[in-house]
Design a protein around this motif. Structure first.
Motif, PDB file in Angstrom:
ATOM      1  N   ARG A 135       5.395  23.128  -5.270  1.00 56.93           N
ATOM      2  CA  ARG A 135       4.152  23.382  -4.552  1.00 56.93           C
ATOM      3  C   ARG A 135       3.114  22.318  -4.919  1.00 56.93           C
ATOM      4  O   ARG A 135       2.952  21.958  -6.086  1.00 56.93           O
ATOM      5  N   THR A 136       2.438  21.804  -3.918  1.00 57.44           N
ATOM      6  CA  THR A 136       1.380  20.825  -4.131  1.00 57.44           C
ATOM      7  C   THR A 136       0.159  21.515  -4.730  1.00 57.44           C
ATOM      8  O   THR A 136      -0.321  22.517  -4.191  1.00 57.44           O
ATOM      9  N   THR A 137      -0.330  20.994  -5.841  1.00 55.68           N
ATOM     10  CA  THR A 137      -1.475  21.615  -6.516  1.00 55.68           C
ATOM     11  C   THR A 137      -2.705  20.711  -6.512  1.00 55.68           C
ATOM     12  O   THR A 137      -3.787  21.135  -6.924  1.00 55.68           O
ATOM     13  N   HIS A 138      -2.544  19.481  -6.049  1.00 57.13           N
ATOM     14  CA  HIS A 138      -3.674  18.539  -6.036  1.00 57.13           C
ATOM     15  C   HIS A 138      -3.976  18.134  -4.600  1.00 57.13           C
ATOM     16  O   HIS A 138      -3.116  17.615  -3.903  1.00 57.13           O
ATOM     17  N   TYR A 139      -5.187  18.391  -4.163  1.00 55.57           N
ATOM     18  CA  TYR A 139      -5.614  18.033  -2.816  1.00 55.57           C
ATOM     19  C   TYR A 139      -6.216  16.627  -2.777  1.00 55.57           C
ATOM     20  O   TYR A 139      -6.861  16.194  -3.735  1.00 55.57           O
ATOM     21  N   GLU A 140      -6.022  15.960  -1.646  1.00 56.65           N
ATOM     22  CA  GLU A 140      -6.741  14.725  -1.341  1.00 56.65           C
ATOM     23  C   GLU A 140      -7.658  15.002  -0.156  1.00 56.65           C
ATOM     24  O   GLU A 140      -7.570  16.044   0.499  1.00 56.65           O
ATOM     25  N   PHE A 141      -8.544  14.046   0.134  1.00 55.58           N
ATOM     26  CA  PHE A 141      -9.451  14.157   1.289  1.00 55.58           C
ATOM     27  C   PHE A 141     -10.292  15.438   1.245  1.00 55.58           C
ATOM     28  O   PHE A 141     -10.578  16.041   2.274  1.00 55.58           O
ATOM     29  N   VAL A 168     -13.112   0.501   3.462  1.00 57.91           N
ATOM     30  CA  VAL A 168     -13.110   1.878   2.953  1.00 57.91           C
ATOM     31  C   VAL A 168     -11.674   2.371   2.762  1.00 57.91           C
ATOM     32  O   VAL A 168     -11.336   2.991   1.744  1.00 57.91           O
ATOM     33  N   LEU A 169     -10.813   2.077   3.740  1.00 61.41           N
ATOM     34  CA  LEU A 169      -9.411   2.497   3.663  1.00 61.41           C
ATOM     35  C   LEU A 169      -8.718   1.885   2.441  1.00 61.41           C
ATOM     36  O   LEU A 169      -8.016   2.579   1.694  1.00 61.41           O
ATOM     37  N   LEU A 170      -8.919   0.579   2.231  1.00 56.02           N
ATOM     38  CA  LEU A 170      -8.237  -0.099   1.123  1.00 56.02           C
ATOM     39  C   LEU A 170      -8.784   0.345  -0.226  1.00 56.02           C
ATOM     40  O   LEU A 170      -8.028   0.442  -1.199  1.00 56.02           O
ATOM     41  N   ILE A 171     -10.095   0.615  -0.287  1.00 48.20           N
ATOM     42  CA  ILE A 171     -10.664   1.125  -1.533  1.00 48.20           C
ATOM     43  C   ILE A 171     -10.073   2.498  -1.859  1.00 48.20           C
ATOM     44  O   ILE A 171      -9.696   2.776  -3.005  1.00 48.20           O
ATOM     45  N   HIS A 172      -9.956   3.348  -0.842  1.00 52.53           N
ATOM     46  CA  HIS A 172      -9.361   4.674  -1.047  1.00 52.53           C
ATOM     47  C   HIS A 172      -7.895   4.547  -1.450  1.00 52.53           C
ATOM     48  O   HIS A 172      -7.424   5.239  -2.365  1.00 52.53           O
ATOM     49  N   ARG A 173      -7.178   3.643  -0.788  1.00 48.96           N
ATOM     50  CA  ARG A 173      -5.765   3.460  -1.111  1.00 48.96           C
ATOM     51  C   ARG A 173      -5.595   2.923  -2.527  1.00 48.96           C
ATOM     52  O   ARG A 173      -4.691   3.329  -3.262  1.00 48.96           O
ATOM     53  N   GLU A 174      -6.470   2.003  -2.922  1.00 46.59           N
ATOM     54  CA  GLU A 174      -6.395   1.441  -4.278  1.00 46.59           C
ATOM     55  C   GLU A 174      -6.623   2.532  -5.316  1.00 46.59           C
ATOM     56  O   GLU A 174      -5.948   2.567  -6.352  1.00 46.59           O
ATOM     57  N   ARG A 175      -7.554   3.432  -5.042  1.00 48.38           N
ATOM     58  CA  ARG A 175      -7.840   4.507  -5.993  1.00 48.38           C
ATOM     59  C   ARG A 175      -6.685   5.510  -6.044  1.00 48.38           C
ATOM     60  O   ARG A 175      -6.360   6.024  -7.128  1.00 48.38           O
ATOM     61  N   ARG A 176      -6.063   5.773  -4.900  1.00 46.71           N
ATOM     62  CA  ARG A 176      -4.869   6.637  -4.898  1.00 46.71           C
ATOM     63  C   ARG A 176      -3.768   6.006  -5.745  1.00 46.71           C
ATOM     64  O   ARG A 176      -3.104   6.679  -6.539  1.00 46.71           O
ATOM     65  N   SER A 179      -4.138   3.823  -8.144  1.00 45.36           N
ATOM     66  CA  SER A 179      -4.526   3.807  -9.552  1.00 45.36           C
ATOM     67  C   SER A 179      -4.263   5.160 -10.212  1.00 45.36           C
ATOM     68  O   SER A 179      -3.781   5.220 -11.364  1.00 45.36           O
ATOM     69  N   GLU A 180      -4.544   6.251  -9.495  1.00 41.71           N
ATOM     70  CA  GLU A 180      -4.274   7.585 -10.030  1.00 41.71           C
ATOM     71  C   GLU A 180      -2.777   7.788 -10.254  1.00 41.71           C
ATOM     72  O   GLU A 180      -2.360   8.355 -11.266  1.00 41.71           O
ATOM     73  N   ALA A 181      -1.973   7.318  -9.284  1.00 41.70           N
ATOM     74  CA  ALA A 181      -0.523   7.451  -9.413  1.00 41.70           C
ATOM     75  C   ALA A 181      -0.005   6.632 -10.602  1.00 41.70           C
ATOM     76  O   ALA A 181       0.889   7.075 -11.339  1.00 41.70           O
ATOM     77  N   CYS A 182      -0.568   5.438 -10.786  1.00 44.90           N
ATOM     78  CA  CYS A 182      -0.131   4.583 -11.896  1.00 44.90           C
ATOM     79  C   CYS A 182      -0.561   5.159 -13.243  1.00 44.90           C
ATOM     80  O   CYS A 182       0.149   4.996 -14.246  1.00 44.90           O
ATOM     81  N   LYS A 183      -1.707   5.821 -13.275  1.00 42.24           N
ATOM     82  CA  LYS A 183      -2.151   6.465 -14.513  1.00 42.24           C
ATOM     83  C   LYS A 183      -1.154   7.535 -14.930  1.00 42.24           C
ATOM     84  O   LYS A 183      -0.811   7.660 -16.125  1.00 42.24           O
ATOM     85  N   ILE A 184      -0.671   8.304 -13.961  1.00 40.17           N
ATOM     86  CA  ILE A 184       0.330   9.329 -14.246  1.00 40.17           C
ATOM     87  C   ILE A 184       1.652   8.681 -14.666  1.00 40.17           C
ATOM     88  O   ILE A 184       2.332   9.141 -15.583  1.00 40.17           O
ATOM     89  N   TRP A 235      -1.423   2.105 -18.742  1.00 44.30           N
ATOM     90  CA  TRP A 235      -2.261   1.761 -17.580  1.00 44.30           C
ATOM     91  C   TRP A 235      -3.681   1.416 -18.024  1.00 44.30           C
ATOM     92  O   TRP A 235      -4.302   0.508 -17.477  1.00 44.30           O
ATOM     93  N   ASP A 236      -4.172   2.103 -19.044  1.00 45.68           N
ATOM     94  CA  ASP A 236      -5.495   1.775 -19.583  1.00 45.68           C
ATOM     95  C   ASP A 236      -5.492   0.381 -20.201  1.00 45.68           C
ATOM     96  O   ASP A 236      -6.462  -0.375 -20.059  1.00 45.68           O
ATOM     97  N   LYS A 237      -4.403   0.036 -20.885  1.00 47.77           N
ATOM     98  CA  LYS A 237      -4.290  -1.318 -21.453  1.00 47.77           C
ATOM     99  C   LYS A 237      -4.260  -2.369 -20.348  1.00 47.77           C
ATOM    100  O   LYS A 237      -4.889  -3.421 -20.449  1.00 47.77           O
ATOM    101  N   TYR A 238      -3.521  -2.056 -19.294  1.00 47.64           N
ATOM    102  CA  TYR A 238      -3.409  -3.000 -18.183  1.00 47.64           C
ATOM    103  C   TYR A 238      -4.766  -3.223 -17.515  1.00 47.64           C
ATOM    104  O   TYR A 238      -5.124  -4.352 -17.171  1.00 47.64           O
ATOM    105  N   LYS A 239      -5.550  -2.147 -17.366  1.00 47.33           N
ATOM    106  CA  LYS A 239      -6.853  -2.271 -16.708  1.00 47.33           C
ATOM    107  C   LYS A 239      -7.817  -3.145 -17.514  1.00 47.33           C
ATOM    108  O   LYS A 239      -8.701  -3.780 -16.941  1.00 47.33           O
ATOM    109  N   LYS A 240      -7.641  -3.186 -18.829  1.00 48.29           N
ATOM    110  CA  LYS A 240      -8.471  -4.076 -19.646  1.00 48.29           C
ATOM    111  C   LYS A 240      -8.072  -5.534 -19.443  1.00 48.29           C
ATOM    112  O   LYS A 240      -8.919  -6.429 -19.475  1.00 48.29           O
TER     113      LYS A 240
END
Length: 435
Positions: free
Chosen positions: A14-20, A398-406, A408-413, A419-424
């Motif tokens: 079951r999906t527990t995390h909503y987008e949009f 706006v679309l690409l910024i949203h996609r980049e953030r999606r 980034s969240e997936a890569c954090k997981i 991923w924190d090291k990579y972002k530095k």
């Protein structure tokens, strides 16, 4: 719980995390995308007073409350033409030869095969169009401009039918669901896409719609706008340089995407997102009828740029394309075990490698920066008389910024502390020193 039920729930949790913003956001976008597609026509159209037309709130409210106005959105000839177009594209997929390429292995252990013949479908389409123009002149292609509103309606209805059909079909036994589309809320799941890869036999609906009916139609619409302007100005030789520039840029982009069709098989749209109304309306209505706004505008606002402005705009587009292709080339080579440029990278605890030099050392998504430059170049030929023709590049940002953030969240997981090291090491998201 039976073993089969447990296996199904393990495979399709079951999906527990909503987008949009969840169901309210999904409902707003479900209504908003068709509404904006219509608004960009009525707000930038010679038959409705310009780009933009004079704002008359009373007239707008009167129109929206008038059943005749709503009936005017329907055009039987346009609907039949759109159905014929979609049928033509499906038949082309069936009869034209093409390699069968493996996609990314899915979590149920299955690796789907996809037929690669979008480029040959486009060649067939352009060949038919060239034959029609050679035999009958540009007049037949002006149908697109004359029946624009009806074609938009037909494409939106097709998206609704497909989105609803795929949602209902996803409840059959054995369907592999998208991890983000199994929330149990019908509004949200209809929008986001409940089933990962709805198919009819070997015909995969999601990958088919991704490139063929909308993207090739976008190119066909652009050709139609050239034909409309040619009729008005007395021949193709008198078509403005601004129109040729926009059409050349966009045709090249479309052809490049179709030629590199296998590249979509590793994108988030194919590997992660379900196929629902979100992708259907984007592929079938938004892409062809919103992305071609600049060409439609230049039909009735005919701008001559001159050689210097033309050259400058070409340079902007070439710079964007170079960054886009060079960045993707580095990534694809590195993923395939080739590091001819000796690019630096970091190795995560899972053994995966992340590039930290070259284009991917400048930002985490340099390909998006190239995309945005090209989008800006497509709007520049329209001049600066109206902000509406710059809607595409604004929306795309706006679309690409949203996609980049999606992403980034997936890569954090996926990578955790790595991923924190990579972002530095690579602090900029898309545009170095800006964002």
């Amino acid at each position: 719980m039976s073993s089969s039920s447990k296996a199904a729930s393990d495979l399709n949790p079951r999906t527990t995390h909503y987008e949009f913003l969840g169901p309210p956001g999904a409902l707003a976008i479900t209504i908003g995308v068709p509404a904006m597609t219509y608004a960009l026509y009525f707000g930038c159209s010679e038959s409705h007073g310009g780009c933009p037309p004079p704002i008359d709130t009373a007239l707008i409210l009167d129109s929206l409350s008038n059943p005749s106005w709503w009936k005017g959105l329907w055009d039987t000839k346009a609907a039949l033409a759109y159905l014929a177009w979609y049928a033509f594209i499906v038949v082309a997929w069936v009869i034209l030869p093409g390699d069968w390429v493996d996609g990314v292995p899915m979590r149920n252990g299955v690796t789907k095969k996809y037929k690669i013949n979008a480029f040959s479908t486009a060649l067939l389409t352009f060949g038919v169009v060239a034959g029609v123009i050679y035999r009958y002149g540009p007049e037949p292609l002006t149908f697109i401009y004359d029946h624009w509103l009806g074609l938009v309606t037909a494409s939106i209805l097709m998206a609704v039918v497909q989105g609803l059909g795929c949602y209902l079909a996803s409840f059959r036994k054995g369907a592999l669901l998208a991890l983000g589309g199994n929330s149990g809320n019908p509004i949200y799941d209809f929008y986001i896409g409940r089933e990962l890869n709805p198919s009819i036999g070997s015909f995969d609906l999601k990958s088919f719609n991704e490139l063929r009916p909308g993207l090739i139609l976008w190119a066909l619409i652009d050709v139609g706008m050239v034909c409309e302007q040619a009729i008005r100005r007395g021949g193709f030789a008198k078509v403005t340089d601004s129109m040729w520039l926009v059409v050349a840029f966009q045709l090249f982009y479309v052809i490049d995407a179709l030629y590199n069709e296998p590249a979509i098989l590793t994108t988030m749209d194919i590997t992660t997102d379900g196929f629902g109304f979100m992708l259907a309306v984007g592929d079938l209505a938004w892409v062809p009828f919103v992305y071609s706004l600049q060409a439609r505008y230049l039909v009735f606002n005919q701008i001559e740029l001159g050689p210097i402005n033309t050259a400058l705009i070409v340079l902007v587009n070439l710079a964007g394309y170079y960054i886009f292709r060079a960045a993707n080339g580095e990534k694809n080579d590195f993923r395939n075990g080739r590091n001819t440029k000796n690019l630096q990278y970091m190795t995560t605890e899972s053994g995966r490698k992340l590039l930290t030099s070259g284009w991917w050392g400048r930002s985490r998504h340099p390909n998006y920066m190239g995309d945005l430059l090209m989008a800006f170049a497509w709007s520049l030929p329209t001049g600066f008389n109206t902000p509406i023709t710059y809607f595409y590049v604004t929306y795309f940002a706006v679309l690409l910024i949203h996609r980049e953030r999606r992403d980034s969240e997936a890569c954090k997981i996926k990578y955790g502390k790595d991923w924190d090291k990579y972002k530095k090491l690579v602090p900029w998201r898309i545009i170095p020193y800006v964002y």
